[in-house]
Enzyme design. Structure first.
Site, mmCIF file in Angstrom:
data_model
loop_
_atom_site.group_PDB
_atom_site.id
_atom_site.type_symbol
_atom_site.label_atom_id
_atom_site.label_comp_id
_atom_site.label_asym_id
_atom_site.label_seq_id
_atom_site.Cartn_x
_atom_site.Cartn_y
_atom_site.Cartn_z
ATOM 1 N N ASP A 50 0.844 -1.191 0.000
ATOM 2 C CA ASP A 50 0.000 0.000 0.000
ATOM 3 C C ASP A 50 0.884 1.248 0.000
ATOM 4 O O ASP A 50 1.698 1.439 0.903
ATOM 5 C CB ASP A 50 -0.886 0.009 1.256
ATOM 6 C CG ASP A 50 -1.830 1.201 1.266
ATOM 7 O OD1 ASP A 50 -2.926 1.087 0.691
ATOM 8 O OD2 ASP A 50 -1.461 2.260 1.825
ATOM 9 N N TYR A 55 3.275 9.865 -0.589
ATOM 10 C CA TYR A 55 4.235 9.341 0.389
ATOM 11 C C TYR A 55 5.661 9.732 0.014
ATOM 12 O O TYR A 55 6.463 8.919 -0.461
ATOM 13 C CB TYR A 55 4.083 7.824 0.537
ATOM 14 C CG TYR A 55 2.805 7.416 1.230
ATOM 15 C CD1 TYR A 55 2.000 8.349 1.882
ATOM 16 C CD2 TYR A 55 2.382 6.088 1.233
ATOM 17 C CE1 TYR A 55 0.826 7.975 2.504
ATOM 18 C CE2 TYR A 55 1.206 5.712 1.866
ATOM 19 C CZ TYR A 55 0.427 6.656 2.494
ATOM 20 O OH TYR A 55 -0.738 6.276 3.103
ATOM 21 N N GLN A 185 -10.533 2.220 2.894
ATOM 22 C CA GLN A 185 -9.366 2.240 3.782
ATOM 23 C C GLN A 185 -9.562 3.349 4.810
ATOM 24 O O GLN A 185 -9.525 4.534 4.472
ATOM 25 C CB GLN A 185 -8.077 2.475 2.978
ATOM 26 C CG GLN A 185 -6.848 2.386 3.863
ATOM 27 C CD GLN A 185 -5.531 2.573 3.130
ATOM 28 O OE1 GLN A 185 -4.701 3.366 3.558
ATOM 29 N NE2 GLN A 185 -5.337 1.857 2.037
HETATM 30 N N1 LIG Z 1 -5.269 6.244 3.985
HETATM 31 C C1 LIG Z 1 -4.647 7.092 4.782
HETATM 32 O O1 LIG Z 1 -5.008 8.276 4.902
HETATM 33 C C2 LIG Z 1 -3.478 6.604 5.576
HETATM 34 C C3 LIG Z 1 -2.950 7.388 6.631
HETATM 35 C C4 LIG Z 1 -1.868 6.892 7.359
HETATM 36 C C5 LIG Z 1 -1.348 5.631 7.054
HETATM 37 N N2 LIG Z 1 -1.876 4.913 6.014
HETATM 38 C C6 LIG Z 1 -1.340 3.577 5.660
HETATM 39 O O2 LIG Z 1 -1.267 2.779 6.824
HETATM 40 C C7 LIG Z 1 0.044 2.235 6.925
HETATM 41 C C8 LIG Z 1 0.399 1.953 8.354
HETATM 42 O O3 LIG Z 1 0.283 3.112 9.140
HETATM 43 P P1 LIG Z 1 1.503 3.690 10.015
HETATM 44 O O4 LIG Z 1 2.747 3.293 9.370
HETATM 45 O O5 LIG Z 1 1.160 5.103 10.299
HETATM 46 O O6 LIG Z 1 1.307 3.033 11.430
HETATM 47 P P2 LIG Z 1 1.189 1.606 12.119
HETATM 48 O O7 LIG Z 1 1.213 0.505 11.146
HETATM 49 O O8 LIG Z 1 0.033 1.709 13.036
HETATM 50 O O9 LIG Z 1 2.516 1.602 12.997
HETATM 51 C C9 LIG Z 1 3.778 1.591 12.429
HETATM 52 C C10 LIG Z 1 4.781 1.544 13.574
HETATM 53 O O10 LIG Z 1 4.591 0.336 14.284
HETATM 54 C C11 LIG Z 1 5.810 -0.288 14.447
HETATM 55 N N3 LIG Z 1 5.628 -1.732 14.219
HETATM 56 C C12 LIG Z 1 5.023 -2.302 13.157
HETATM 57 N N4 LIG Z 1 5.010 -3.647 13.299
HETATM 58 C C13 LIG Z 1 5.627 -3.909 14.479
HETATM 59 C C14 LIG Z 1 5.949 -5.108 15.182
HETATM 60 N N5 LIG Z 1 5.568 -6.289 14.694
HETATM 61 N N6 LIG Z 1 6.609 -5.003 16.353
HETATM 62 C C15 LIG Z 1 6.974 -3.799 16.847
HETATM 63 N N7 LIG Z 1 6.703 -2.623 16.220
HETATM 64 C C16 LIG Z 1 6.035 -2.685 15.060
HETATM 65 C C17 LIG Z 1 6.774 0.249 13.435
HETATM 66 O O11 LIG Z 1 8.009 0.219 14.064
HETATM 67 P P3 LIG Z 1 9.447 0.482 13.397
HETATM 68 O O12 LIG Z 1 9.454 1.955 13.167
HETATM 69 O O13 LIG Z 1 10.388 0.070 14.491
HETATM 70 O O14 LIG Z 1 9.554 -0.336 12.172
HETATM 71 C C18 LIG Z 1 6.203 1.599 13.107
HETATM 72 O O15 LIG Z 1 6.861 2.591 13.849
HETATM 73 C C19 LIG Z 1 0.922 3.299 6.263
HETATM 74 O O16 LIG Z 1 2.180 2.812 5.911
HETATM 75 C C20 LIG Z 1 0.073 3.678 5.083
HETATM 76 O O17 LIG Z 1 0.251 2.742 4.029
HETATM 77 C C21 LIG Z 1 -2.917 5.372 5.286
#
Ligand SMILES: NC(=O)c1ccc[n+]([C@@H]2O[C@H](COP(=O)([O-])OP(=O)(O)OC[C@H]3O[C@@H](n4cnc5c(N)ncnc54)[C@H](OP(=O)(O)O)[C@@H]3O)[C@@H](O)[C@H]2O)c1
Length: 288
Positions: A50, A55, A185
């Site tokens: 995704d 980004y 999403q």
């Molecule tokens: N549609 C929208 O408006 C929108 C908005 C925001 C995000 N998104 C999508 O959602 C995705 C995910 O959101 P996000 O990246 O904000 O947050 P998230 O997935 O809620 O959290 C990511 C964080 O969690 C940590 N993490 C992930 N897996 C882990 C595990 N198994 N053990 C320990 N820590 C873990 C990562 O650590 P590390 O830093 O140590 O790797 C990272 O800092 C984005 O990449 C994007 O594709 C969409």
């Protein structure tokens, strides 16, 4: 490794995907770590990536997320055609003083231009799944959806999704996009449950519900104690609490997908195992 698969519109893909955002927005760990992180996910069996037009780090080169996804797939020796690549249009990046922000741009002619640029950056004739990223309050939602429809009609995208929507906006998108709308999403996690209504509505409609920031996100302050019950269940299973959070979200319905983000290979590879984690009825009741 064979990971839990689910049906998303016409696609069969992994219930746990990889959210690319942390690899290319501010505070990323650089191009090489980003590439290694996507390759690690693909090698571990992930078949859903995704990304988004927006980004990239504000003030720097645009669309670096989409370009990284393309490079990762071009340099991967696995089955490229098994991978569902989703992207989004309708947002840009900018600085507001020292704060990185996400200006909205939902004019239909701009949506069309962004969609074509996304296909080009991804190196595809047609984008698998293209989301309208977020409603631009300056533009009637229906008009932004018409931009997505034009991209479907022109063959720039095969299937459509909408993101950050209310039920009312989802109904507008359904009217414009019809059966070609296959996914919603929205933000959903133990610290962001406001979208429960759209999660349930998607189940009734037969649409996929993709949870963004499924672990709460790494930038937003939240009440960390909300994760304590997940930590307790995780200790019983001997896994990370993040796996328990993702498994709990997947247990909300067969139409639910999660796209955890990561800054490094270790975290995404750990998260990908969540689809195999079985939580008992007692545990799910306890977690709420
Ligand atoms: N549609 C929208 O408006 C929108 C908005 C925001 C995000 N998104 C999508 O959602 C995705 C995910 O959101 P996000 O990246 O904000 O947050 P998230 O997935 O809620 O959290 C990511 C964080 O969690 C940590 N993490 C992930 N897996 C882990 C595990 N198994 N053990 C320990 N820590 C873990 C990562 O650590 P590390 O830093 O140590 O790797 C990272 O800092 C984005 O990449 C994007 O594709 C969409």
């Amino acid at each position: 490794m064979s990971l839990l698969q689910r049906t998303l519109g016409p696609f069969t893909t992994t219930a746990v995907g990889e959210g690319e955002m942390p690899l290319t927005i501010e505070n990323n760990r650089g191009h090489d770590v980003g590439l290694r992180t996507i390759h690690a996910a693909l090698d571990a069996g992930c078949r859903h990536l995704d990304t988004a037009w927006a980004y990239y780090t504000p003030g720097e080169e645009e669309q670096t997320g989409e370009k990284l996804v393309r490079e990762a797939l071009d340099t991967w020796d696995g089955p490229r055609d098994e991978v569902l690549v989703a992207t989004k249009v309708g947002l840009r990046r900018a600085w507001d003083g020292d704060k990185p922000v996400w200006p909205r741009d939902g004019k239909p002619e701009h949506i069309i231009a962004y969609g074509k640029q996304s296909a080009q950056a991804l190196g595809v004739d047609a984008i698998d799944l293209l989301y309208l990223h977020r409603h631009d309050p300056e533009v009637p939602y229906e008009e932004s959806c018409e931009g997505i429809k034009a991209l479907l009609d022109q063959g720039v995208a095969r299937w459509a999704g909408v993101s950050n929507v209310t039920i009312e906006q989802l109904d507008i998108a359904r009217r414009v996009l019809g059966d070609r709308l296959v996914a919603v999403q929205n933000q959903y996690s133990p610290v962001h449950l406001e979208t429960q209504d759209t999660l349930e509505y998607c189940a009734k409609l037969g649409l996929a519900f993709v949870c963004w920031s499924p672990l709460g996100g790494y930038r937003h302050p939240y009440d960390d104690s909300k994760f304590d019950p997940f930590r307790k269940v995780a200790a019983d299973h001997g896994v990370s609490y993040q796996q328990v959070v993702l498994a709990w979200e997947l247990a909300k319905g067969d139409h639910v997908f999660v796209i955890p983000g990561a800054h490094r290979p270790e975290t995404i590879v750990d998260s990908l195992q969540a689809g195999e984690l079985e939580l008992s009825d007692e545990e799910l009741t306890y977690l709420g």
